[in-house]
Structures are given as C-alpha cells and as structure tokens.
Design an enzyme around this catalytic site. Structure first.
Site, short mmCIF file in Angstrom:
data_model
loop_
_atom_site.label_atom_id
_atom_site.label_comp_id
_atom_site.label_asym_id
_atom_site.label_seq_id
_atom_site.Cartn_x
_atom_site.Cartn_y
_atom_site.Cartn_z
N LYS A 116 24.75 -41.29 -4.67
CA LYS A 116 25.38 -42.54 -4.24
C LYS A 116 25.38 -43.59 -5.34
CE LYS A 116 24.63 -43.29 0.65
NZ LYS A 116 24.99 -42.27 1.35
N GLU A 200 22.88 -53.65 0.04
CA GLU A 200 24.31 -53.95 0.16
C GLU A 200 24.53 -55.02 1.20
OE1 GLU A 200 26.67 -50.58 1.34
OE2 GLU A 200 26.56 -49.74 -0.68
N HIS A 235 27.40 -42.32 13.00
CA HIS A 235 28.06 -42.14 11.70
C HIS A 235 28.83 -40.83 11.58
CE1 HIS A 235 26.08 -45.74 10.73
NE2 HIS A 235 24.88 -45.21 10.57
N ARG A 292 36.65 -32.36 -1.33
CA ARG A 292 37.06 -31.16 -0.59
C ARG A 292 38.11 -31.55 0.43
NH1 ARG A 292 34.83 -32.74 4.12
NH2 ARG A 292 32.87 -33.87 3.97
P1 ADP Z 1 25.64 -41.54 4.51
O1 ADP Z 1 25.94 -40.88 3.20
O2 ADP Z 1 24.17 -41.60 4.81
O3 ADP Z 1 26.48 -41.01 5.65
P2 ADP Z 1 27.40 -43.79 3.98
O4 ADP Z 1 27.16 -44.69 2.84
O5 ADP Z 1 28.49 -42.80 3.87
O6 ADP Z 1 26.01 -43.07 4.35
O7 ADP Z 1 27.63 -44.65 5.28
C1 ADP Z 1 27.70 -44.08 6.56
C2 ADP Z 1 28.23 -45.07 7.57
O8 ADP Z 1 27.39 -46.23 7.61
C3 ADP Z 1 29.63 -45.60 7.29
O9 ADP Z 1 30.64 -44.77 7.81
C4 ADP Z 1 29.59 -46.94 7.99
O10 ADP Z 1 29.83 -46.75 9.37
C5 ADP Z 1 28.16 -47.40 7.81
N1 ADP Z 1 28.00 -48.28 6.62
C6 ADP Z 1 27.72 -47.90 5.35
N2 ADP Z 1 27.63 -48.97 4.51
C7 ADP Z 1 27.84 -50.06 5.27
C8 ADP Z 1 27.88 -51.49 5.00
N3 ADP Z 1 27.66 -51.98 3.79
N4 ADP Z 1 28.13 -52.31 6.04
C9 ADP Z 1 28.34 -51.81 7.29
N5 ADP Z 1 28.31 -50.51 7.60
C10 ADP Z 1 28.07 -49.63 6.61
#
Ligand code: ADP
Length: 675
Positions: A116, A200, A235, A292
């Site tokens: 990430k 964040e 999620h 993918r």
């Molecule tokens: P992971 O890799 O653990 O799935 P992600 O970074 O892809 O984590 O985020 C998963 C979910 O978390 C996103 O689809 C969104 O719903 C929520 N999310 C991630 N970052 C934020 C943020 N900065 N503010 C609000 N929701 C977030």
C-alpha cells in the site's frame, strides 16, 4: 491466432473465460482439484487435468504444479482469472521463465502494487491524487499524532501491509488517537507481522468508484469508464453498477485520465482496475490498483458491448487494443448482484450444501447469469461460496434496476441458504432507487434491508400465513379420499368444521423470532376467505397459488407475489421466500417433529464453515456458557465469523489454537450441553 489456453482457476470465471476462448477458436485446458472432478468448468473445457486435493493451497495455489501441467499439455498461454494466483508476481515470473504467456501485466507492475505505501508513493510521484495523509517511515507515535492533528479528525489508521480491512481504525477525536494507534498496531502485527501505519483523512461518505483500464504492449491505453461499487458489506462488494450514478462527462474524463496515468506509471499491460474513493464534493483519491480482471467486469462489458476476456487474450498475444478511446461509448446501464451461499441474518456466514434445485432466471439481452455450478452440485467448504453473478442491462438505471429485482425474484435455489432475499431488499430500498450511495449504505439502511422493522413484518406475515394455509389445503385436497365434490366442506381436511368457530395456529419463524399467527376460515368452497390475526394486525384475505405465483387479496388490496419454497436440509422445516413488489421475506415453519431428529446434534455448528484461521477462543474450556454466547472466532474469506453455543453448556476442548489454519469442515471444538 493458434493458441492453447490453460485456465488456472475454477468456478464461474473459468467457465466465462472458456466461453470466450471457444468463440475465438482457442483450445482450452481446465485444471481441477479432487472436489471439482465433475465441475462445470471441467466439462466445458476441451481438456482438463487434475492438480491435487480439494484445499486450494494444495491445488489451485500450486504455481509450480500448474506450470508443469501447462508444459505437459503444450499450453502456450495461461489465464489466471481472479483470486488464487492472479496477482502473484512469482507465478507470472514462472510463466515467463517457461515461455508461457501470462494473461496479465508484466511482473514489475504486479510487484509495484503489492504494498500500500509503496504503491502510494509511486502514484504520488506520478501526480495521481491521494487521500491527504502521511505514508512516511518515521513511525514515532508523537509524529503520527501530530500528522493526524494537522489533517484534522476524523482520520483513518491503516496498516501499510494491510488488506481486507485488517489493522484499520477510525479515529474521531484526538483524545482517542493513542489508544486507537495501539490497537491498530496490535492487529497489524498479529495479521501481517508488520506494524507500520499510514494515517489518512477519513472520508465520512465516500463512494467506491473504480476505472477499468486497458493497455497494450505498444504504448496505447484506454479506459472503459467506471463502475460504482459503493454497496459493500465489511468492505466487500455486493452490488456493482456501471456507469456510476451522477457521473459527469468532465469527472469521468478526469478520473479516466488519472487511472491511465496510474497505469502508465508502472508500465502496465492488459486489463487493470484503478480504485478510487469519490468524496461528496467530487474530489477523488487513489486507493489501489488491481492488476487483474475484476469479479464485476461484466457490468463494463454490458455497457460497452465489448468482451474484456477477448481483449485480454488479444493484448497478451501482442495485438493492438481493439478500440481507441473515442471509439468507446457507454450504452445504457448495468447491475451485477453477487449471489452467495451464505446467511445474511447470521453475519453472512458462508453456507454449504447441495444445490438440490437450481433455476436461474431466463437469459436474454437483458439478463446474463455467470455461474460455475449446476443443479446437484455441492457448494463446498473449500472455495468462495459464490453461486453466480446475476447481471442485468437496460437503457437506463430505473429500467435496469427493475430488471434486477425481477430477475432476483425469479432465481430459484434450494438446498442452501442464499443472500437473494437480502439482495432483493437492498435493490428495493428507496435510497438505492434514488442512488444515494456511499460505502456505509448497508449499515445505514439495515432496518429496511434486513427487515428489522416490526411494521414491515406485520405487513408481510398475513401473506406468509395465507400461503401456508393454502398449500396445506391443496395438499389435503390432492390426497383426499373422494374427488366427487372437491368443494364440499366434508372434503376439507383442515381445521374447518361446520358451525364451529375454528382457528388454526401457525408458528412462523422470521430471523430468530417466532410469531404465532391465528387463521380463521370464514367460508368454505373454492374461493375461501380467511381472517388472519396476530399481534399488530387483523386482516381478511383470500388468495390463489399458481406455480410460483401467488395472488393475494388482503382487506380488498390485491397484489401479486412470487414465492419460492424449500424443505430445508434437515427436513424438519419448510423455508419460504416471498417477494412482494417492495420486499422479500424469508420465513420458516417448523414441520411436525416425527422423532427422527437427533436433538443433541448441532448440525454443522462446530465445524469450520470454510478454510480459514482461528482468530480467538472467546471462552475458557470448562466455563459455563449461555445459549447464543460466542465460543470461537474464525476468519475466512477476509471476514470474521463467530461460532455460537446452540444451547447452554460448556466447551470441553478446543481442537485448534488461535493463529492455526483450519480446513473447512474441520471440527473446531467439543461441546457438552447442559442437562
Ligand atoms: P484493504 O486493502 O484492507 O481492503 P483499502 O485501502 O482497499 O483496504 O480500503 C478498503 C475500504 O475501506 C474501502 O473500499 C473504503 O470503503 C474504506 N476506506 C479506505 N480508506 C478510506 C478513507 N480514507 N476514508 C474512508 N473510507 C476508507
């Protein structure tokens, strides 16, 4: 193009890839585990090779073994599908070493998106917008807090090595920061062995909007517009659609170009998805790139008229992209609903069993069903419990949404619990119809989606009761001794008696609640009328059942309802789903206990629902527990599942320790019920 294509996957995605390959005149090779010897993807392929036992780590994740198979059968191309080895850089490298074309991006592109924080740094350098935040290496708690204070609360702490929502914590106030940081670090350490954190800005109402990109080997790249995947549970995506509601041409162009910038920053080739969070003010931020084909790619195919798997194969063969940006157009609107064997009322616990009856809605230009199973197949503990993807298309969103609801109500699945009623209720919420979407949608509208409102239940219970009484009458008539006058009250074998005030009592279970409903028959003959009452309602009704169609007149209000019924696995219950215009109700009725059931046996209750890891023992062995108390927590398919006590008693022994991997179906503990 002379190709022999091996598909290193299973289930619906393998079937879907085989279909396209066949149309292109490409010879297909499937692989299969012990559990899949007779699977649909094996039957559809021109050849199929056994690769090992059922657990995926012994079969579909065996990179070396799959390469050996490809060499043996002379395959010159491998499509990894999604999941399994699709984002495994090592597997892509193995393909390269063996001169087999990997249908996916080059190895360094997969590597670049693996972490990430590394991915964010690349994107930042390429000028792709990121959620305001801190991704630095200095991890001192004071600095992290200072960063959070400066960006303003709420903030989100995220594990740099994270995935599946693990090691994530929202912090709404500076006073909570320290404690949340410690908790997020602990979770990250336990899950990934790495406690590095990102901080964040937490967006309170974001939408998940992702862009489908495609690049060829000759420096060309296009975006095939966006998909809105905001409707998520824990999620994970549930219903996806394209285009995104409310998207403007201008924003689409900005997001499309940002996605292409992201792809070109890592030298991308093939199909990829750049995921963004879209804020209420129209700002959008890079989240991650999936290197993918996505599960939800069909909605893009439906609105563009393109076959993305064909594009993948052409690009992997070295051809130019089939179309240029200005040749791509959006036509209409599409939805995809993921039909799962799972129990939405029980924290979406994966369900297993045999699909004793399976009848998808009819396919047409409007309805597409991507599936990897047939009637009689098992949904096993070994793999993702997805039964099918239901995809619908129409000229605009309201029309497409009506198609989705209709198709869901026509989907007949018996033998396993499914999420169809949940999807139906979700699709019918006012907010979804109005496209008021954000990632908190399901939580926000849970009382509508899970039918928690007593008034809603009271509106549907009479229909359930009437259905049960009419079915019962029908069965009695069919098995009655004389057919001379089927309408004579003397032929009626239910509770009706001449001149006697007779009432039937039905116990109808909805979720965990049992409702006692009283049914009084008012008239005999063909069009029988009934008075149905319970706490909260008292109505007069009559109805008629014809196949799956149930016409009801309730206090003079006539409506058509679609019915699906199922004798549940252990044979002592009848399960029914009833789809009215606005909602789906799933209810159960206990059938008479014929003494055949072993009451001590808690059917499947202590077995792992699927392959996963034991997270935590919630009680000590020997400790007395109440009915419904959580005994052990398991993680499977990126989600935590609690196993609860079926009755009061105690755990004698846990067979797996926290952190241990378990195979689906494995017994997790021994339990002694209280006398
Ligand atoms: P992971 O890799 O653990 O799935 P992600 O970074 O892809 O984590 O985020 C998963 C979910 O978390 C996103 O689809 C969104 O719903 C929520 N999310 C991630 N970052 C934020 C943020 N900065 N503010 C609000 N929701 C977030």
């Amino acid at each position: 193009m002379l190709v022999k294509l091996l598909i290193a996957n299973r289930g619906e995605i393998s079937c879907r890839i085989i279909r396209t390959a066949k149309r292109m005149g490409i010879h297909t090779v499937a692989v299969y585990s012990d559990a899949d010897a007779n699977a649909l993807h094996v039957q559809m392929a021109d050849e199929a090779v056994h690769i090992g036992p059922a657990p995926s780590r012994d079969s579909y994740l065996q990179a070396q073994k799959i390469i050996e198979v490809a060499r043996k059968v002379g395959a010159d191309m491998i499509h990894p599908g999604y999941g399994f080895l699709s984002e495994n850089a090592e597997f892509a490298r193995l393909c390269e070493d063996n001169q087999i074309v990997f249908v996916g991006p080059p190895v360094p592109a997969i590597d670049a998106m693996g972490s990430k924080s590394a991915a964010k740094k690349i994107m930042e350098a390429a000028g792709v917008p990121l959620v305001p935040g801190y991704h630095g290496d200095d991890q001192s708690p004071a600095l992290l807090k200072q960063q959070a204070d400066a960006m303003g609360y709420p903030v989100l702490l995220k594990a740099a090595a994270g995935g599946g929502g693990k090691g994530m914590r929202q912090v709404h106030h500076e006073k909570e920061f320290e404690q949340a940081l410690a908790a997020a670090k602990r979770e990250a350490m336990a899950s990934f062995g790495d406690e590095q954190m990102l901080v964040e800005k937490y967006l309170t109402q974001p939408r998940h909007v992702e862009i489908q990109v495609f690049c060829d080997m000759h420096g060309n790249g296009v975006y095939l517009f966006e998909r809105d995947c905001s409707v998520q549970r824990r999620h994970q995506k549930v219903i996806e659609e394209a285009p995104a509601p409310g998207m403007t041409e201008d924003l689409r162009k900005q997001m499309g170009e940002a996605a292409l910038k992201a792809a070109s920053a890592i030298g991308y080739v093939g199909a990829g998805t750049v995921e963004f969070l879209l804020d209420t003010d129209g700002s959008f931020y890079f989240m991650e790139m999936n290197t993918r084909l996505q599960v939800e790619h069909p909605v893009t195919e439906m609105i563009t008229g393109q076959d993305l798997v064909e594009w993948q194969i052409r690009v992997a063969s070295g051809e130019d992209l089939p179309l240029k940006q200005d040749e791509l157009k959006i036509n209409g609107h599409a939805f995809e609903a993921r039909v799962y064997a799972e129990d939405p009322d029980n924290e979406f616990l994966p369900a297993t069993g045999t699909l004793s009856f399976l009848q998808p809605p009819d396919e047409s230009e409007h309805v597409r069903v991507d599936t990897g199973v047939r009637q009689g197949d098992k949904v096993s503990v070994y793999y993702d419990p997805m039964i099918a993807k239901l995809i619908v298309w129409d000229e605009d969103r309201p029309k497409a949404l009506r198609r989705l609801a209709k198709a869901l109500s026509e989907y007949r699945i018996m033998g396993v619990t499914t999420n169809i009623g949940f999807l139906y209720n979700l699709a019918n919420t006012k907010a979804f119809k109005q496209a008021n979407l954000d990632t908190g949608f399901i939580d926000k509208h849970q009382s509508e989606i899970f039918l928690k409102n007593e008034a809603d239940i009271a509106g549907l219970l009479p229909l359930a009761a009437l259905y049960l009484v009419l079915t019962q009458d029908k069965q009695h008539q069919q098995s009655g001794p004389s057919q001379q006058d089927p309408h004579s009250p003397w032929q009626c074998m239910n509770a009706w008696r001449a001149n006697v005030d007779h009432v039937q009592h039905l116990d109808i279970q909805i979720h965990d609640e049992v409702y006692q409903v009283h049914v009084r028959q008012l008239t005999a003959g063909q069009q029988r009328r009934y008075r149905i009452s319970a706490e909260g309602f008292n109505v007069e009704c009559q109805g008629e059942i014809r196949g799956d169609n149930f016409t009801v007149i309730l206090d003079g209000h006539r409506q058509n309802v679609v019915i699906g019924s199922d004798e549940l696995g252990n044979g002592n219950e009848l399960g029914c789903s009833l789809y009215t215009q606005s909602s789906a109700l799933h209810f159960r009725q206990k059938l008479p206990d014929l003494g055949l059931l072993d009451h001590d046996q808690h059917a499947g209750g202590f077995t792992a629902p699927m392959n996963g890891t034991v997270v935590n023992h919630a009680v000590e062995p020997g400790e007395m527990v109440e009915k419904g108390q959580v005994l052990v927590i398991m993680e499977a398919m990126k989600m935590e599942h609690s196993l609860k006590a079926p009755k009061a008693g105690k755990v004698l022994e846990f067979f797996y320790q926290p952190g241990e991997l378990v195979d689906g179906g494995a017994e997790l503990l021994s339990f002694e019920a209280e006398e």
